[in-house]
Design a protein around this motif. Structure first.
Motif, PDB file in Angstrom:
ATOM      1  N   GLU A   1      40.007  46.981  35.040  1.00  0.00           N
ATOM      2  CA  GLU A   1      40.904  46.049  35.708  1.00  0.00           C
ATOM      3  C   GLU A   1      40.184  45.136  36.689  1.00  0.00           C
ATOM      4  OE1 GLU A   1      44.954  46.029  38.452  1.00  0.00           O
ATOM      5  OE2 GLU A   1      44.144  47.938  37.763  1.00  0.00           O
ATOM      6  N   SER A   2      39.231  45.671  37.426  1.00  0.00           N
ATOM      7  CA  SER A   2      38.553  44.846  38.435  1.00  0.00           C
ATOM      8  C   SER A   2      37.746  43.719  37.783  1.00  0.00           C
ATOM      9  CB  SER A   2      37.663  45.694  39.340  1.00  0.00           C
ATOM     10  OG  SER A   2      36.603  46.252  38.611  1.00  0.00           O
ATOM     11  N   LEU A   3      37.122  43.989  36.649  1.00  0.00           N
ATOM     12  CA  LEU A   3      36.371  42.938  35.957  1.00  0.00           C
ATOM     13  C   LEU A   3      37.320  41.898  35.363  1.00  0.00           C
ATOM     14  CD1 LEU A   3      33.622  41.876  35.291  1.00  0.00           C
ATOM     15  CD2 LEU A   3      33.521  43.412  33.331  1.00  0.00           C
ATOM     16  N   ASN A   4      38.452  42.337  34.839  1.00  0.00           N
ATOM     17  CA  ASN A   4      39.451  41.387  34.332  1.00  0.00           C
ATOM     18  C   ASN A   4      39.998  40.508  35.449  1.00  0.00           C
ATOM     19  OD1 ASN A   4      39.387  41.859  31.568  1.00  0.00           O
ATOM     20  ND2 ASN A   4      40.764  43.595  31.726  1.00  0.00           N
ATOM     21  N   LEU A   5      40.244  41.096  36.614  1.00  0.00           N
ATOM     22  CA  LEU A   5      40.713  40.306  37.756  1.00  0.00           C
ATOM     23  C   LEU A   5      39.645  39.308  38.205  1.00  0.00           C
ATOM     24  CD1 LEU A   5      42.605  43.016  39.831  1.00  0.00           C
ATOM     25  CD2 LEU A   5      43.603  41.066  38.622  1.00  0.00           C
ATOM     26  N   SER A   6      38.397  39.730  38.150  1.00  0.00           N
ATOM     27  CA  SER A   6      37.291  38.847  38.513  1.00  0.00           C
ATOM     28  C   SER A   6      37.204  37.659  37.542  1.00  0.00           C
ATOM     29  CB  SER A   6      35.982  39.641  38.503  1.00  0.00           C
ATOM     30  OG  SER A   6      34.885  38.801  38.710  1.00  0.00           O
ATOM     31  N   ASP A   7      37.377  37.933  36.248  1.00  0.00           N
ATOM     32  CA  ASP A   7      37.361  36.856  35.252  1.00  0.00           C
ATOM     33  C   ASP A   7      38.524  35.892  35.471  1.00  0.00           C
ATOM     34  OD1 ASP A   7      35.094  37.890  34.094  1.00  0.00           O
ATOM     35  OD2 ASP A   7      36.107  38.738  32.348  1.00  0.00           O
ATOM     36  N   ALA A   8      39.703  36.420  35.763  1.00  0.00           N
ATOM     37  CA  ALA A   8      40.863  35.566  36.035  1.00  0.00           C
ATOM     38  C   ALA A   8      40.611  34.712  37.278  1.00  0.00           C
ATOM     39  CB  ALA A   8      42.118  36.416  36.211  1.00  0.00           C
ATOM     40  N   ALA A   9      39.943  35.295  38.265  1.00  0.00           N
ATOM     41  CA  ALA A   9      39.631  34.556  39.494  1.00  0.00           C
ATOM     42  C   ALA A   9      38.677  33.396  39.208  1.00  0.00           C
ATOM     43  CB  ALA A   9      39.044  35.491  40.545  1.00  0.00           C
TER      44      ALA A   9
ATOM     45  N   PHE B   1      38.644  31.521  36.497  1.00  0.00           N
ATOM     46  CA  PHE B   1      39.504  30.449  36.008  1.00  0.00           C
ATOM     47  C   PHE B   1      40.267  29.804  37.159  1.00  0.00           C
ATOM     48  CE2 PHE B   1      39.223  32.234  31.673  1.00  0.00           C
ATOM     49  CZ  PHE B   1      39.116  31.061  30.941  1.00  0.00           C
ATOM     50  N   TYR B   2      40.882  30.624  37.985  1.00  0.00           N
ATOM     51  CA  TYR B   2      41.690  30.096  39.079  1.00  0.00           C
ATOM     52  C   TYR B   2      40.836  29.258  40.027  1.00  0.00           C
ATOM     53  CZ  TYR B   2      44.898  29.526  42.882  1.00  0.00           C
ATOM     54  OH  TYR B   2      45.687  28.954  43.848  1.00  0.00           O
ATOM     55  N   THR B   3      39.643  29.730  40.338  1.00  0.00           N
ATOM     56  CA  THR B   3      38.742  28.994  41.229  1.00  0.00           C
ATOM     57  C   THR B   3      38.400  27.633  40.640  1.00  0.00           C
ATOM     58  OG1 THR B   3      37.845  31.043  42.143  1.00  0.00           O
ATOM     59  CG2 THR B   3      36.497  29.051  42.403  1.00  0.00           C
ATOM     60  N   LEU B   4      38.153  27.588  39.332  1.00  0.00           N
ATOM     61  CA  LEU B   4      37.879  26.309  38.680  1.00  0.00           C
ATOM     62  C   LEU B   4      39.053  25.360  38.858  1.00  0.00           C
ATOM     63  CD1 LEU B   4      36.362  24.356  36.774  1.00  0.00           C
ATOM     64  CD2 LEU B   4      37.426  25.591  34.860  1.00  0.00           C
ATOM     65  N   TYR B   5      40.250  25.810  38.504  1.00  0.00           N
ATOM     66  CA  TYR B   5      41.417  24.930  38.586  1.00  0.00           C
ATOM     67  C   TYR B   5      41.702  24.506  40.021  1.00  0.00           C
ATOM     68  CZ  TYR B   5      42.087  26.566  33.816  1.00  0.00           C
ATOM     69  OH  TYR B   5      41.905  26.873  32.500  1.00  0.00           O
ATOM     70  N   GLN B   6      41.574  25.418  40.970  1.00  0.00           N
ATOM     71  CA  GLN B   6      41.830  25.077  42.366  1.00  0.00           C
ATOM     72  C   GLN B   6      40.781  24.097  42.879  1.00  0.00           C
ATOM     73  OE1 GLN B   6      44.688  26.335  44.119  1.00  0.00           O
ATOM     74  NE2 GLN B   6      44.113  24.547  45.325  1.00  0.00           N
ATOM     75  N   THR B   7      39.529  24.269  42.470  1.00  0.00           N
ATOM     76  CA  THR B   7      38.461  23.354  42.874  1.00  0.00           C
ATOM     77  C   THR B   7      38.756  21.938  42.395  1.00  0.00           C
ATOM     78  OG1 THR B   7      36.808  25.129  42.871  1.00  0.00           O
ATOM     79  CG2 THR B   7      35.973  22.873  42.671  1.00  0.00           C
ATOM     80  N   LEU B   8      39.191  21.806  41.147  1.00  0.00           N
ATOM     81  CA  LEU B   8      39.515  20.484  40.614  1.00  0.00           C
ATOM     82  C   LEU B   8      40.795  19.934  41.245  1.00  0.00           C
ATOM     83  CD1 LEU B   8      37.329  21.441  38.565  1.00  0.00           C
ATOM     84  CD2 LEU B   8      38.580  20.126  36.861  1.00  0.00           C
ATOM     85  N   PHE B   9      41.769  20.794  41.474  1.00  0.00           N
ATOM     86  CA  PHE B   9      43.028  20.371  42.107  1.00  0.00           C
ATOM     87  C   PHE B   9      42.758  19.791  43.497  1.00  0.00           C
ATOM     88  CE2 PHE B   9      46.896  21.186  44.578  1.00  0.00           C
ATOM     89  CZ  PHE B   9      47.838  20.538  43.783  1.00  0.00           C
ATOM     90  N   ASP B  10      41.842  20.406  44.251  1.00  0.00           N
ATOM     91  CA  ASP B  10      41.518  19.978  45.611  1.00  0.00           C
ATOM     92  C   ASP B  10      40.422  18.918  45.674  1.00  0.00           C
ATOM     93  OD1 ASP B  10      43.353  21.801  46.655  1.00  0.00           O
ATOM     94  OD2 ASP B  10      41.831  23.379  46.901  1.00  0.00           O
TER      95      ASP B  10
END
Length: 165
Positions: free
Chosen positions: A74-82, A84-93
């Motif tokens: 689970e921790s590695l899956n959460l890290s992988d999801a993070a 993606f989220y970091t990429l989208y948030q970086t572009l959003f901001d």
């Protein structure tokens, strides 16, 4: 996984994973995020154009990477999801305009890139889909960004059906 070049003050960032229709891999997401982080404070950068090399924008997340996730903890899956989220948030901001040019396909996670872009230009033959739902995957990471861009009604219909549009 990405290719960059500069014409005047326009920074062109090309997704380059030709064997997988420019799918977003762990390495590619990391490179893309780092590139946008660097450009954020680059005074010569006035605008970014995001596109896909090899006549294809992006087929979404790399399915081999996604398949491997079922064997991860689970921790590695959460890290992988993070990632993606970091990429989208970086572009959003991102403080400068992002223009995304879509050739042929934009599926799954690629639609998150469109949602965080300031302007999207698509070729006539371009097709879009939240195709991951047909594999039993929920487009949860991109959902907040797509909702902001498209609205609730259209997002629900497209994310529930996986319909090509």
């Amino acid at each position: 996984m990405i290719h960059t070049h500069i014409i005047d003050s326009v920074y062109w960032i090309g997704l380059n994973n030709p064997g997988r229709k420019n799918a977003l891999s762990k390495e590619g997401i990391t490179q893309l995020t780092q590139t946008f982080e660097r450009l954020k404070t680059n005074d010569t950068c006035r605008v970014v154009v995001l596109y896909g090399l090899n006549d294809c924008f992006c087929s979404g997340a790399d399915l081999e990477w996604m398949r491997a996730a079922k064997n991860q903890d689970e921790s590695l899956n959460l890290s992988d999801a993070a990632l993606f989220y970091t990429l989208y948030q970086t572009l959003f901001d991102f403080p400068k305009p992002i223009v995304t040019w879509v050739q042929k396909v934009a599926y799954g996670g690629a639609l998150g890139l469109l949602a965080v872009s300031d302007l999207v230009v698509a070729d006539k033959e371009a097709v879009f889909a939240f195709s991951e739902v047909k594999l039993g995957l929920v487009p949860a990471t991109i959902a907040p960004f797509v909702l902001k861009k498209v609205g609730l009604g259209a997002t629900q219909a497209l994310m529930l059906t996986g319909e090509v549009f």
